[in-house]
Design a protein around this motif. Structure first.
Motif, PDB file in Angstrom:
ATOM      1  N   TYR A  85      43.314  52.410  38.621  1.00 33.45           N
ATOM      2  CA  TYR A  85      41.929  52.179  39.016  1.00 33.45           C
ATOM      3  C   TYR A  85      41.051  51.820  37.821  1.00 33.45           C
ATOM      4  CZ  TYR A  85      43.160  54.915  43.206  1.00 33.45           C
ATOM      5  OH  TYR A  85      43.735  55.391  44.344  1.00 33.45           O
ATOM      6  N   GLY A  86      39.829  51.394  38.138  1.00 35.25           N
ATOM      7  CA  GLY A  86      38.768  51.239  37.154  1.00 35.25           C
ATOM      8  C   GLY A  86      39.044  50.218  36.071  1.00 35.25           C
ATOM      9  N   SER A  87      38.603  50.549  34.862  1.00 36.08           N
ATOM     10  CA  SER A  87      38.738  49.614  33.751  1.00 36.08           C
ATOM     11  C   SER A  87      40.202  49.331  33.425  1.00 36.08           C
ATOM     12  CB  SER A  87      38.005  50.133  32.518  1.00 36.08           C
ATOM     13  OG  SER A  87      38.478  51.409  32.160  1.00 36.08           O
ATOM     14  N   GLN A  88      41.064  50.308  33.648  1.00 33.65           N
ATOM     15  CA  GLN A  88      42.492  50.087  33.424  1.00 33.65           C
ATOM     16  C   GLN A  88      43.031  49.044  34.409  1.00 33.65           C
ATOM     17  OE1 GLN A  88      44.936  53.600  33.682  1.00 33.65           O
ATOM     18  NE2 GLN A  88      46.683  52.580  32.765  1.00 33.65           N
ATOM     19  N   ALA A  89      42.598  49.115  35.657  1.00 34.04           N
ATOM     20  CA  ALA A  89      43.011  48.121  36.653  1.00 34.04           C
ATOM     21  C   ALA A  89      42.503  46.739  36.253  1.00 34.04           C
ATOM     22  CB  ALA A  89      42.500  48.497  38.034  1.00 34.04           C
ATOM     23  N   LEU A  90      41.250  46.668  35.789  1.00 30.99           N
ATOM     24  CA  LEU A  90      40.704  45.374  35.352  1.00 30.99           C
ATOM     25  C   LEU A  90      41.503  44.797  34.193  1.00 30.99           C
ATOM     26  CD1 LEU A  90      36.832  45.844  35.482  1.00 30.99           C
ATOM     27  CD2 LEU A  90      38.236  44.368  36.928  1.00 30.99           C
ATOM     28  N   GLY A  91      41.873  45.639  33.251  1.00 32.78           N
ATOM     29  CA  GLY A  91      42.681  45.172  32.123  1.00 32.78           C
ATOM     30  C   GLY A  91      44.009  44.595  32.577  1.00 32.78           C
ATOM     31  N   TRP A  92      44.658  45.278  33.514  1.00 29.36           N
ATOM     32  CA  TRP A  92      45.925  44.770  34.042  1.00 29.36           C
ATOM     33  C   TRP A  92      45.723  43.484  34.840  1.00 29.36           C
ATOM     34  CZ3 TRP A  92      50.680  45.295  32.647  1.00 29.36           C
ATOM     35  CH2 TRP A  92      51.068  46.422  31.919  1.00 29.36           C
ATOM     36  N   GLU A 108      37.478  37.583  42.206  1.00 27.61           N
ATOM     37  CA  GLU A 108      36.479  38.254  43.057  1.00 27.61           C
ATOM     38  C   GLU A 108      36.211  39.673  42.557  1.00 27.61           C
ATOM     39  OE1 GLU A 108      36.784  40.351  47.358  1.00 27.61           O
ATOM     40  OE2 GLU A 108      37.400  38.247  47.321  1.00 27.61           O
ATOM     41  N   ILE A 109      37.267  40.406  42.225  1.00 28.00           N
ATOM     42  CA  ILE A 109      37.126  41.783  41.755  1.00 28.00           C
ATOM     43  C   ILE A 109      36.444  41.820  40.388  1.00 28.00           C
ATOM     44  CG2 ILE A 109      38.419  43.831  41.006  1.00 28.00           C
ATOM     45  CD1 ILE A 109      40.495  42.998  43.229  1.00 28.00           C
ATOM     46  N   ILE A 110      36.822  40.909  39.510  1.00 28.35           N
ATOM     47  CA  ILE A 110      36.201  40.851  38.183  1.00 28.35           C
ATOM     48  C   ILE A 110      34.725  40.502  38.301  1.00 28.35           C
ATOM     49  CG2 ILE A 110      36.152  39.560  36.007  1.00 28.35           C
ATOM     50  CD1 ILE A 110      39.255  39.471  36.211  1.00 28.35           C
ATOM     51  N   GLU A 111      34.382  39.566  39.168  1.00 28.62           N
ATOM     52  CA  GLU A 111      32.983  39.196  39.365  1.00 28.62           C
ATOM     53  C   GLU A 111      32.178  40.387  39.890  1.00 28.62           C
ATOM     54  OE1 GLU A 111      29.553  37.128  39.117  1.00 28.62           O
ATOM     55  OE2 GLU A 111      31.501  36.596  38.274  1.00 28.62           O
ATOM     56  N   HIS A 112      32.748  41.140  40.813  1.00 24.03           N
ATOM     57  CA  HIS A 112      32.080  42.342  41.321  1.00 24.03           C
ATOM     58  C   HIS A 112      31.862  43.339  40.180  1.00 24.03           C
ATOM     59  CE1 HIS A 112      31.740  46.330  43.187  1.00 24.03           C
ATOM     60  NE2 HIS A 112      31.066  45.678  44.128  1.00 24.03           N
ATOM     61  N   PRO A 151      28.584  47.028  36.640  1.00 25.91           N
ATOM     62  CA  PRO A 151      29.350  47.630  35.537  1.00 25.91           C
ATOM     63  C   PRO A 151      29.525  49.139  35.643  1.00 25.91           C
ATOM     64  CG  PRO A 151      27.194  46.887  34.781  1.00 25.91           C
ATOM     65  CD  PRO A 151      27.370  46.370  36.178  1.00 25.91           C
ATOM     66  N   THR A 152      28.643  49.829  36.334  1.00 27.02           N
ATOM     67  CA  THR A 152      28.799  51.281  36.475  1.00 27.02           C
ATOM     68  C   THR A 152      29.945  51.638  37.415  1.00 27.02           C
ATOM     69  OG1 THR A 152      27.186  51.379  38.278  1.00 27.02           O
ATOM     70  CG2 THR A 152      26.361  51.726  36.028  1.00 27.02           C
ATOM     71  N   GLN A 153      30.477  50.653  38.121  1.00 24.41           N
ATOM     72  CA  GLN A 153      31.580  50.912  39.056  1.00 24.41           C
ATOM     73  C   GLN A 153      32.939  50.596  38.438  1.00 24.41           C
ATOM     74  OE1 GLN A 153      30.890  49.277  42.965  1.00 24.41           O
ATOM     75  NE2 GLN A 153      28.711  49.720  42.855  1.00 24.41           N
TER      76      GLN A 153
END
Length: 121
Positions: free
Chosen positions: A73-80, A98-102, A107-109
């Protein structure tokens, strides 16, 4: 250090068995990558790459075999997602964008941690 071969294999697995999504919690949506299947050794390999845990679902919903799932989840998921992006097909790439744009707009999410929830499904 994660090898390029592992990243390519993970991308192939997630292309067929994975889920890229924004996970809803208390009206907010956090980045998530999840994979679930009956092959425990494969899920354990993914969990080792991600540093995540393995959830076991014992013969649920009339299944004849146990099912295994791991999630990041979270920033780790974004990194992957950003790491896997070049290896994914267009449909998955669109979902990742889409997820990165959201995440950019909210940013608090991004910094939410998996330890903040208890999954029962």
């Amino acid at each position: 250090m994660t090898e390029i071969r592992d990243i390519a294999q993970l991308a192939g697995l997630l292309e067929g068995e994975g889920c890229f999504a924004n996970y809803p919690v208390d009206g907010k949506h956090y980045p998530r990558i999840q994979v679930q299947m009956n092959d425990r050794d494969v899920i354990e390999w993914v969990a080792a790459l991600w540093g995540s845990t393995v959830n076991i679902f014992t013969k649920r919903y009339k299944a004849t075999m146990d099912s295994y799932r791991t999630t990041v989840y979270g920033s780790q998921a974004l990194g992957w997602m950003m790491t896997l992006y070049p290896f994914m097909k267009s449909r998955r790439q669109a979902k990742i964008r889409e997820i990165i744009e959201h995440a950019r707009k909210n940013p608090t999410q991004v910094s939410w941690k998996v330890t903040q929830i208890w999954e029962t499904t």
